[in-house]
Design a protein around this motif. Sequence first.
Motif, short mmCIF file in Angstrom:
data_model
loop_
_atom_site.label_atom_id
_atom_site.label_comp_id
_atom_site.label_asym_id
_atom_site.label_seq_id
_atom_site.Cartn_x
_atom_site.Cartn_y
_atom_site.Cartn_z
N PHE A 99 25.07 8.46 51.38
CA PHE A 99 24.24 9.78 51.60
C PHE A 99 23.68 9.62 52.89
O PHE A 99 23.61 10.48 53.74
CB PHE A 99 23.23 9.95 50.57
CG PHE A 99 24.08 10.45 49.15
CD1 PHE A 99 24.80 11.46 48.88
CD2 PHE A 99 23.69 9.55 47.97
CE1 PHE A 99 25.18 11.70 47.65
CE2 PHE A 99 24.45 9.84 46.93
CZ PHE A 99 25.11 10.87 46.71
N TYR B 71 25.63 14.71 60.06
CA TYR B 71 25.51 15.97 59.74
C TYR B 71 24.23 16.24 60.92
O TYR B 71 24.52 17.30 61.49
CB TYR B 71 25.27 16.29 58.37
CG TYR B 71 24.82 17.67 58.02
CD1 TYR B 71 25.82 18.32 57.48
CD2 TYR B 71 23.38 17.94 57.87
CE1 TYR B 71 25.36 19.86 57.25
CE2 TYR B 71 23.20 19.11 57.76
CZ TYR B 71 24.21 20.22 57.11
OH TYR B 71 23.64 21.38 56.94
N THR C 97 32.95 21.77 44.47
CA THR C 97 32.90 20.55 44.93
C THR C 97 32.02 20.49 46.34
O THR C 97 31.11 19.93 46.59
CB THR C 97 33.98 19.40 44.88
OG1 THR C 97 34.28 19.56 43.54
CG2 THR C 97 33.47 18.17 45.39
N THR C 98 32.71 21.22 47.09
CA THR C 98 32.08 21.32 48.43
C THR C 98 30.78 21.72 48.60
O THR C 98 30.12 21.44 49.46
CB THR C 98 33.20 22.30 49.45
OG1 THR C 98 34.65 21.69 49.27
CG2 THR C 98 32.85 22.37 50.86
N LEU D 197 28.46 19.17 47.36
CA LEU D 197 28.20 18.02 48.32
C LEU D 197 27.78 18.60 49.74
O LEU D 197 26.62 17.57 50.31
CB LEU D 197 29.69 17.49 48.81
CG LEU D 197 30.53 16.49 48.00
CD1 LEU D 197 31.82 16.36 48.29
CD2 LEU D 197 29.71 15.68 47.31
N THR D 198 27.56 19.79 50.22
CA THR D 198 27.07 20.34 51.20
C THR D 198 25.80 20.51 50.65
O THR D 198 24.58 20.04 51.67
CB THR D 198 27.52 21.64 51.44
OG1 THR D 198 28.84 21.48 51.95
CG2 THR D 198 26.79 22.21 52.71
N ALA E 44 23.99 18.57 48.69
CA ALA E 44 23.33 17.20 48.80
C ALA E 44 23.15 16.74 49.89
O ALA E 44 21.98 16.00 50.20
CB ALA E 44 24.32 16.22 47.92
N VAL E 45 23.85 16.79 50.90
CA VAL E 45 23.66 16.33 52.54
C VAL E 45 22.55 17.19 52.81
O VAL E 45 21.78 16.57 53.73
CB VAL E 45 24.83 16.85 53.03
CG1 VAL E 45 24.84 16.27 54.76
CG2 VAL E 45 26.07 15.88 52.81
#
Length: 228
Positions: free
Chosen positions: A44, A51, A173-174, A177-178, A180-181
């Motif tokens: 992460f 990012y 899923t994308t 994850l986005t 989460a980031v």
Amino acid sequence: MKNLFMSFLLLIFSSIVMAENIDPFEGLNRTIFEFNQTLDENIFYPVAKVYKEFLPKTMQNRVSDFFSNLDDVSTLGNELLQFKLLDSVNTFGRILVNSTIGLAGLFDVASNIWIEKTDEDFGQTMAVWGVPSGPYIVLPILGPSSIRDSVGTYINVTENVNVNKWLNATEETTLLLTRAVDTRVKLSPIIDLLKNSDDFYIATRSSFLQKRQFDIFDGNPPIEYDDF
């Protein structure tokens, strides 16, 4: 109705497991905490760093605003469950403005015209209903929580699945994850500060519990006095 029934079963469970010690599972919690830190350091954090450094700030803001608008939908539901009618009208106004003028939430126009953002989740709703917090626990990947807040997390995740059911597996899923980031980037200053403490685990636990009290009482937690 199924989700509501499940939540009430879990509420009963949370009351049963109330313990005098806020962290009776500290040994297990520390193990999970270390597991989470390993994931963060190897996955992460590096992704969040790339990012933040390489994605233009304007695009990062669009991502944050988009997820903020989605969170407003959940907040609206919880404000209604807490009978915060004025706040719910305010939040509905935010959703309406940001979902239209703000291009599906990509721009937080509402904040620019002084429609204040509030945050309510199902854990806070249960607290308002009188459900005790229960022991402090650390969830794999998700991190600090309590018995009550873990129930709230389950409900929130279930509702997000319902909202995202029009997405295919790859898109969902994308999106996950986005988010989460984006969340990891926002938490970076706090995590860095906590890591400088003598005991990262204790500092994280204390920070979480204080933050939840602050959230539940809308920024005005009761003052606790020591007995003499």
